[in-house]
Every structure is written in C-alpha cells, then in structure tokens.
Design an enzyme around this catalytic site. Structure first.
Site, PDB file in Angstrom:
ATOM      1  N   CYS A 194      27.482  47.128  -1.766  1.00 44.71           N
ATOM      2  CA  CYS A 194      27.911  45.895  -2.419  1.00 44.71           C
ATOM      3  C   CYS A 194      28.946  45.183  -1.535  1.00 44.71           C
ATOM      4  O   CYS A 194      29.922  45.808  -1.110  1.00 44.71           O
ATOM      5  CB  CYS A 194      28.511  46.224  -3.781  1.00 44.71           C
ATOM      6  N   ASP A 210       1.339  10.415   3.001  1.00 41.80           N
ATOM      7  CA  ASP A 210       1.935  11.394   3.913  1.00 41.80           C
ATOM      8  C   ASP A 210       0.876  12.392   4.350  1.00 41.80           C
ATOM      9  O   ASP A 210       0.784  13.501   3.842  1.00 41.80           O
ATOM     10  CB  ASP A 210       3.103  12.103   3.221  1.00 41.80           C
ATOM     11  N   CYS A 269      33.525  46.962 -10.128  1.00 41.55           N
ATOM     12  CA  CYS A 269      33.369  46.109  -8.937  1.00 41.55           C
ATOM     13  C   CYS A 269      34.094  44.783  -9.189  1.00 41.55           C
ATOM     14  O   CYS A 269      33.836  44.116 -10.197  1.00 41.55           O
ATOM     15  CB  CYS A 269      31.885  45.875  -8.696  1.00 41.55           C
ATOM     16  N   CYS A 313      32.548  45.556  -3.424  1.00 39.83           N
ATOM     17  CA  CYS A 313      33.288  46.809  -3.628  1.00 39.83           C
ATOM     18  C   CYS A 313      32.857  47.942  -2.706  1.00 39.83           C
ATOM     19  O   CYS A 313      33.486  48.995  -2.680  1.00 39.83           O
ATOM     20  CB  CYS A 313      33.148  47.259  -5.080  1.00 39.83           C
ATOM     21  N   LYS A 338       2.273   4.573   1.431  1.00 42.81           N
ATOM     22  CA  LYS A 338       2.305   5.188   2.763  1.00 42.81           C
ATOM     23  C   LYS A 338       1.989   6.663   2.557  1.00 42.81           C
ATOM     24  O   LYS A 338       2.842   7.443   2.126  1.00 42.81           O
ATOM     25  CB  LYS A 338       3.662   4.998   3.434  1.00 42.81           C
ATOM     26  N   TYR A 389      -7.561   2.419   5.156  1.00 48.72           N
ATOM     27  CA  TYR A 389      -6.748   1.211   4.970  1.00 48.72           C
ATOM     28  C   TYR A 389      -6.847   0.227   6.140  1.00 48.72           C
ATOM     29  O   TYR A 389      -6.187  -0.802   6.123  1.00 48.72           O
ATOM     30  CB  TYR A 389      -5.280   1.585   4.732  1.00 48.72           C
ATOM     31  N   LYS A 441      10.611   3.205   3.925  1.00 41.59           N
ATOM     32  CA  LYS A 441      10.567   4.666   3.780  1.00 41.59           C
ATOM     33  C   LYS A 441      11.353   5.119   2.550  1.00 41.59           C
ATOM     34  O   LYS A 441      12.447   4.628   2.292  1.00 41.59           O
ATOM     35  CB  LYS A 441      11.178   5.328   5.028  1.00 41.59           C
ATOM     36  N   CYS A 454      24.581  46.274  -7.890  1.00 36.57           N
ATOM     37  CA  CYS A 454      25.765  47.085  -7.657  1.00 36.57           C
ATOM     38  C   CYS A 454      26.073  47.650  -9.040  1.00 36.57           C
ATOM     39  O   CYS A 454      26.283  46.896  -9.990  1.00 36.57           O
ATOM     40  CB  CYS A 454      26.921  46.210  -7.170  1.00 36.57           C
ATOM     41  N   GLU A 471       0.848  -1.197   0.000  1.00 37.69           N
ATOM     42  CA  GLU A 471       0.000   0.000   0.000  1.00 37.69           C
ATOM     43  C   GLU A 471       0.880   1.243   0.000  1.00 37.69           C
ATOM     44  O   GLU A 471       1.988   1.209   0.527  1.00 37.69           O
ATOM     45  CB  GLU A 471      -0.873   0.033   1.275  1.00 37.69           C
TER      46      GLU A 471
HETATM   47  S1  IVH Z   1      -1.079   0.945   8.631  1.00 40.46           S
HETATM   48  C1  IVH Z   1      -1.447  -1.160  12.438  1.00 40.46           C
HETATM   49  N1  IVH Z   1      -1.226   1.828   6.183  1.00 40.46           N
HETATM   50  O1  IVH Z   1       1.832   5.904   8.470  1.00 40.46           O
HETATM   51  C2  IVH Z   1      -1.705  -0.215  11.348  1.00 40.46           C
HETATM   52  N2  IVH Z   1      -0.474   3.322   7.858  1.00 40.46           N
HETATM   53  O2  IVH Z   1       3.502   5.092  11.510  1.00 40.46           O
HETATM   54  C3  IVH Z   1      -0.613   0.758  11.228  1.00 40.46           C
HETATM   55  N3  IVH Z   1       0.037   5.567   7.026  1.00 40.46           N
HETATM   56  O3  IVH Z   1       0.772   7.419  11.140  1.00 40.46           O
HETATM   57  C4  IVH Z   1      -0.812   1.744  10.159  1.00 40.46           C
HETATM   58  N4  IVH Z   1      -0.472   5.196   4.926  1.00 40.46           N
HETATM   59  O4  IVH Z   1      -1.136   7.023   9.635  1.00 40.46           O
HETATM   60  C5  IVH Z   1      -0.911   2.135   7.449  1.00 40.46           C
HETATM   61  N5  IVH Z   1      -1.423   2.461   3.970  1.00 40.46           N
HETATM   62  C6  IVH Z   1      -1.119   2.765   5.222  1.00 40.46           C
HETATM   63  C7  IVH Z   1      -0.685   4.042   5.611  1.00 40.46           C
HETATM   64  C8  IVH Z   1      -0.359   4.287   6.938  1.00 40.46           C
HETATM   65  C9  IVH Z   1      -0.051   6.085   5.793  1.00 40.46           C
HETATM   66  C10 IVH Z   1       0.532   6.296   8.205  1.00 40.46           C
HETATM   67  C11 IVH Z   1      -0.195   6.042   9.460  1.00 40.46           C
HETATM   68  C12 IVH Z   1       0.841   6.172  10.552  1.00 40.46           C
HETATM   69  C13 IVH Z   1       2.117   6.094   9.817  1.00 40.46           C
HETATM   70  C14 IVH Z   1       2.926   4.911  10.293  1.00 40.46           C
END
Ligand code: IVH
Length: 680
Positions: free
Chosen positions: A413, A119, A436, A416, A117, A231, A319, A431, A115
């Site tokens: 400047c 932000d 210069c 100079c 992650k 999720y 990450k 300047c 999935e």
């Molecule tokens: S699962 C046990 N899935 O990432 C479930 N987290 O520290 C744990 N986050 O603040 C989270 N996308 O909010 C999960 N597809 C995703 C996510 C996700 C973003 C965030 C979550 C948490 C941080 C992980």
C-alpha cells in the site's frame, strides 16, 4: 433455363440487387427483407458460376471477391485533392468572409451550403462509363494509394451508376470525392463483439476506419462496418452543376450517398446564425463530426477565388473543440479508497481538451493498465466529451521510442506499506490494514459527510490534520476531541474550535440510519441504512444478525448481507462499536430514521455508468429508487436518463446516439431537489 434466359436473368439480378443495396445502404430504406436479398444474391452467385463471362466488376457478387494484395500501388489524382482552412470561432469566419468578399464582390450574392465535416478518411473514386474502376486514398493530395478492392467492400459505395428514369446516364468519366467512416452505433457494436470474444477493442471510429481501409486483404476490410458519404466532384467528362447545392443533388440522383444534414443558406448572416445549432446538434449526429464546412454555393465564384497553399478560398471548416487529444503519461499514481481499494490514476503532461486543462485522470484498475498495455512515458489518447470527466482511451503504440517503461503495480500500500491483497474473482486490489492512514482519512471524510453524520465545519483539511496528528485513529475518536485538542492544531482559534466541538456534540443526536451510513459498509447507502434502522434497534442488535435474517429484508441480496455480517464480525469493528457506545454515540431505532419512499421521479428509467464522485453505483441506485425512479443495466430507447461518472464507456456512446438525456451526480441530485421543490 436456356443460355439467353440465364444471361437476362443475371443482368436483371445484378441491377435489382444493386438497387436494393442502394435502398438499404444509401437511403436506409430497405424494400425487401434480408432473407429475400440473400436469396437473390445466392441465385446470382449460382448463375454467374455457370456464365463466368457475366462476372463484371459492377456485379454485386464482386464486393469482396479479390485476393489479398502484396502492397498498394500509387495513383496520381486527376486534380489536386485539396484540404480546408480552419476557423475556430465566428470571428475567424467573419474574417474569412471579409477577405473573400473584398477579393470578389460576387461572393456577397453567392449563397452557401453548410455540410457536416465528417471525421473519416478522404477517398477518391473513379467511375468510367458508370462503373467503379478505382478507389484511392488522398495521400499527399497529388498521389494516393490504390485501395479499389477495399473500397468495393463498402456497401454504400455504388459499384455501378444506374441510368436515371429521365434517361440520363452517368458521364463517361466521373471522379468523386467523399469520406469513409464508421457510424457511432456500428463502432459500439463492433467493440462489444470484440470484447465478448476477449479480443482487443478499437480506440475510436476514425482510427478503425483508417486501419480498415489500408488492409491488404479485402476480406478483413469487408468485416468492418465502413460507410461512405460524398460531397465533391473532382473531375467529369460532362458539364457540372453550377452550384454546390445542385452538385449534391446531382450526386444523390446518381445513387451516391450524400449527408441529409447538408443545407443551403442564403446569406452570410444566416450562416453565422446557424453555427450555434450545428454545435449543439453535434452529439445527435450518428457519426463523428469534427466541425462544419461552409462552402460558397456558386462554384464558379468559388473556383475563381483560387487557393492559399492547399486550401481553396471558397470554403472553410469551422472546427468543433477537440474531444480527443494525446499527451504524455508522466507517471501513474495510486489512491487508497475508504474500503482500501487501490485505484491507479494517470499523471499527464497537462493538456487542453474540450476547453479545460487536464492533468490527471483515473485509470480505473490495474487490469485496465495491463489490458491496454499502458506504459509510463507513453503518448496516450484521452477523451473528454461534454461534461464527462476525462478518461484514457489507450496508448498510441506507433509513437513509442523504446524509453517507455511497463508499469508494475505496487506490491504494498502506497500509504501504509502493508502488502496488498486480492480477492478471488475480483478485479480490485486492497490494502486490508484497518489503520492505514489513507483509509482512515477517507473513512473519516465519509463519516463526517453530509449524507452521513453531517458534522458541519469538518472538511478534508481538518480530517487530514487530525489523522496525521494521530489525535484521531478511528471515527469514534472524533467524539473524544476536546476544545484544547483543536486549539493545538494549526488554523484553530477559540471560535472555530467551539463551533466544531458543538457540531460534533450535535452529531451524537443523529439517527441510527445515519450512523450506519457513516460506518461505510460496502453496499450500504442511504436506503439500505434506513431499512436496517427499521429492522434493528441498535448497532448491538445489528451486529448479532445473520445473512439469512438480512436477506428477509426486501431489496437485500446475498452480497450486501455478506458485507454487513463480515463488517460486524471483524474484531476491530466490534471494538469500534463498543467505543462509540461508551462515548454516548448510541442512537436507537425510530428516532425518525426513515422517510417513506418518495415519487418525484415517477417511474423514470435511469442507467448508471462510470465511477461517480461520491456515490457508489449501489448508492446511486438506491437514491434513484428511493425517489421513485427505476434503474436498469443497459441503455435503450426506454432510458430517460444516463447518469455519468468517470470512465463512462460504451453506454455513453449509445445514449448519445439515441439522444438520451445525460446527468452527472450533481445533476441527478439537482433534478431530484428541483422536483422535490416543485412538489412542495
Ligand atoms: S470539402 C475542396 N466537405 O475534411 C474540397 N471536406 O481538410 C475540400 N471533410 O480531409 C474538402 N467532410 O476529407 C469537404 N463535407 C465535407 C467534408 C470534408 C469531411 C474532410 C476532408 C478533408 C478535411 C479538410
């Protein structure tokens, strides 16, 4: 309509509008026009006004209907809201797998779900009998804050879970977890609007989403383009799907938005094989992702594995390298450019971002520092995306201790000591001292460079030496240098001195167009110089011209024409031309100055953004056009390439979201060289 008719119409409209909301905000597949939608909503408002008891919290009229709050109330989560352990490379991932398969051999056959992650900010949404009754922040994972009224304003959050075609209904109690965030394109639009209204822009989508969710007035939240993806299920009164993949589909079926990037994967080997593709697609995802999450598909196996601290063992985040980091701004330096423009730059506490250590970055101009209220000793947010040169986004005001010092731009400047000047209507400070030393060095550097007089062997070090020793006070002095002069300089022996004198002598034979480039007149690059060499016999003739005559040349606008006439009108420049002539640096036209227009780029559309390392915007434009490309101002689907310099801003984000190819200055030159080669 009678009472009963009104009631059933209200119910019908509520269901239908909620359905169209889902089509539009969750599936991105609207079935009706905005106008039809608005008309339905208007009708519903009217009917509900007559039948107040029908205004339920599941009604689409109630998204931003609540009054501002005094403060947020605390909410205890029904189960701990866990976080994720991090992996930074595939070795970390393999170590994770080895650890858990040792704890439970069933891991080997569990399968996985990958999935994005996202932000954003974690939120926990509680549905009772299918109606959204509470939305909360994560807080410390045990207790969060009640932000229900704000959550309700987010159009992709279902207010009411529909009954499925199969007759299946939402569980009596369902608590889901997801992420609130802002799409990149919406963020760009939001900032553009703020900019147009002269308001302060936001730093990045995540901080904006965070600030918006914690507004006490839901009207303010509703004005932000927040969106949501789910999720996980935190709690349910019904039995839950046995796998993560089935769980995502279950959420989807009940109308929750789920990222369509999620994918089931059979084996751990395949997980490893997929990670590269995920890293590469980062910029093609329409929202910010800071990594990818690998989850065991078998939720029972995942559950049984338990936690380490707050991190479940059954999932891990891989990450991506951080692209935004903060560091301390130790000082602000000022560069003096060839034309005398003063450019401030940031000096940082060195910091690693996107795999390189960054110590300095341009601050663009003095207005930028003032607008962003950047102070010395501030903690600043800096960004480095892809191959783009790092730039400062702005200060982190919250971390100020009081020791930070507002920056005052220099009155003189730094090279100079001459008082700096400002042209009305321009952002830049100059300047204007033509002798210069900093400007002289930049001027010499430009004059001898490959695109101008091409004096081989004359690098920046030698230029600085010659300027500092005062042997060279203008570009013409280069042609006065003798071998003896050079031998007096540090690092010169016979051979090196001979070679350089030969190179200087050879440069006298350069065509008029190159000499014109070397003069460094604002806006006159390769193409304009070739045009001038086509139209004037020598520098004497050119120096007598008028702006009217210049504007008769195709492609010459009033700005370039003015810049040329101004340049030649300055007595010091007239003296320079006379000096060049007396030293025999006097090419006349038709010494092979002009090559005809080439078509390597074949009508390809380019947009230029940011400050390029050697070419000015105008020069880059001419370079592209000379090679048969087109240059436009804004990025659209029709753009083939975005040429990126330092401080690229919104155009870059737009290009990323549209998947437009990106090049830096070198990349542009290489592209043309490659095409040139292919075309023989
Ligand atoms: S699962 C046990 N899935 O990432 C479930 N987290 O520290 C744990 N986050 O603040 C989270 N996308 O909010 C999960 N597809 C995703 C996510 C996700 C973003 C965030 C979550 C948490 C941080 C992980």
């Amino acid at each position: 309509m009678d009472e009963n008719g009104d009631i059933s119409e209200i119910k019908r409209l509520q269901t239908e509008i909620n359905f169209h909301n889902y089509q539009y905000h969750v599936l991105n597949k609207p079935l009706i026009s905005d106008y039809e939608y608005d008309m339905m909503l208007k009708k519903l408002h009217e009917l509900e006004a007559r039948h107040h008891h029908m205004i339920t919290s599941g009604s689409p009229t109630q998204r931003a209907g609540a009054a501002p709050l005094e403060r947020f109330v605390k909410v205890k989560h029904p189960a701990p809201i866990l976080s994720l352990a991090n992996a930074f490379n595939t070795a970390d991932l393999s170590a994770w797998y080895e650890r858990i398969v040792k704890l439970d051999p069933k891991v080997a056959s569990s399968g996985y779900v990958l999935e994005p992650k996202i932000d954003g900010l974690t939120v926990v949404l509680r549905y009772e009998k299918g109606i959204l009754v509470q939305g909360a922040t994560r807080g410390d994972g045990e207790v969060g804050e009640d932000i229900t009224t704000n959550i309700r304003t987010i159009k992709s959050v279902p207010l009411k879970i529909p009954v499925l075609h199969t007759g299946a209904e939402a569980p009596a109690l369902l608590v889901v977890r997801g992420e609130v965030f802002i799409m990149r394109e919406d963020f760009i639009k939001l900032n553009r609007t703020l900019e147009e209204n002269g308001e302060k822009t936001y730093q990045n989508p995540r901080n904006t989403a965070a600030g918006s969710l914690r507004q006490l007035d839901p009207i303010l939240t509703s004005a932000r383009p927040l969106t949501f993806l789910t999720y996980a299920i935190v709690q349910s009164s019904d039995s839950m799907p046995a796998t993560q993949w089935a769980l995502l589909n279950y959420l989807k079926a009940f109308g929750f938005p789920v990222s369509d990037l999620c994918e089931p994967i059979d084996s751990f080997e395949q997980v490893l094989a997929r990670t590269n593709a995920w890293v590469e697609r980062r910029d093609a995802i329409p929202f910010e992702v800071d990594g990818l999450v690998i989850k065991l598909n078998d939720l029972r196996v995942a559950d049984e594995l338990g936690f380490v601290g707050k991190d479940p063992r059954g999932a891990i985040a891989l990450k991506y390298p951080a692209r935004e980091v903060t560091t301390i701004l130790k000082d602000i330096g000022v560069n003096v450019g060839r034309t005398g423009v003063l450019t401030p730059y940031a000096i940082f506490e060195p910091v690693e971002v996107g795999g390189v250590t960054v110590k300095q970055a341009t601050l663009h101009n003095f207005d930028f520092i003032a607008e962003k209220d950047i102070r010395i000793l501030d903690r600043v947010l800096i960004k480095r995306a892809g191959d783009v040169i790092p730039y400062v986004i702005g200060p982190i005001i919250e971390t100020r201790s009081g020791a930070e010092k507002p920056y005052a731009m220099p009155k003189v400047c730094p090279s100079c000591g001459q008082e700096v000047e400002h042209l009305a209507g321009e952002v830049a400070w100059y300047c204007v001292n033509l002798s210069c030393p900093a400007q002289l060095i930049r001027n010499l550097e430009h004059f001898v460079s490959r695109g101008a007089m091409d004096i081989v062997g004359m690098g920046i070090k030698i230029v600085e030496q010659l300027a500092e020793s005062e042997l060279v006070k203008d570009v013409a002095d280069l042609f006065r240098l003798t071998k003896e002069d050079l031998l007096m300089q540090e690092g010169f022996a016979e051979k090196k001195a001979d070679n350089l004198i030969d190179a200087i002598r050879a440069a006298k034979q350069q065509p008029l167009s190159r000499l014109i480039i070397g003069l460094g007149i604002r806006g006159v690059g390769e193409v304009a110089a070739a045009d001038l060499a086509d139209n004037f016999n020598d520098l004497a003739e050119l120096s007598q011209t008028t702006t009217i005559r210049l504007q008769q040349i195709e492609g010459f606008g009033p700005n370039t024409a003015d810049a040329i006439v101004d340049w030649f009108a300055r007595p010091s420049n007239q003296a320079l031309i006379y000096k060049l002539k007396s030293l025999g640096v006097w090419p006349s036209a038709n010494q092979g100055s002009r090559s005809s227009k080439r078509w390597y780029l074949d009508g390809k559309v380019f947009v230029i953004t940011g400050t390029l390392p050697t070419l000015s915007r105008e020069e880059a434009k001419e370079f592209i056009e000379q090679n048969g490309g087109k240059v436009t101002d804004s990025v659209s689907k029709k753009t083939d390439y975005l040429v990126l310099g330092e401080n690229a801003g919104l155009k870059l984000d737009k290009a990323v979201s549209l998947g437009v190819a990106r090049l830096d200055e070198n990349g542009l030159k290489e592209l043309i060289a490659r095409l040139e080669k292919n075309n023989g």
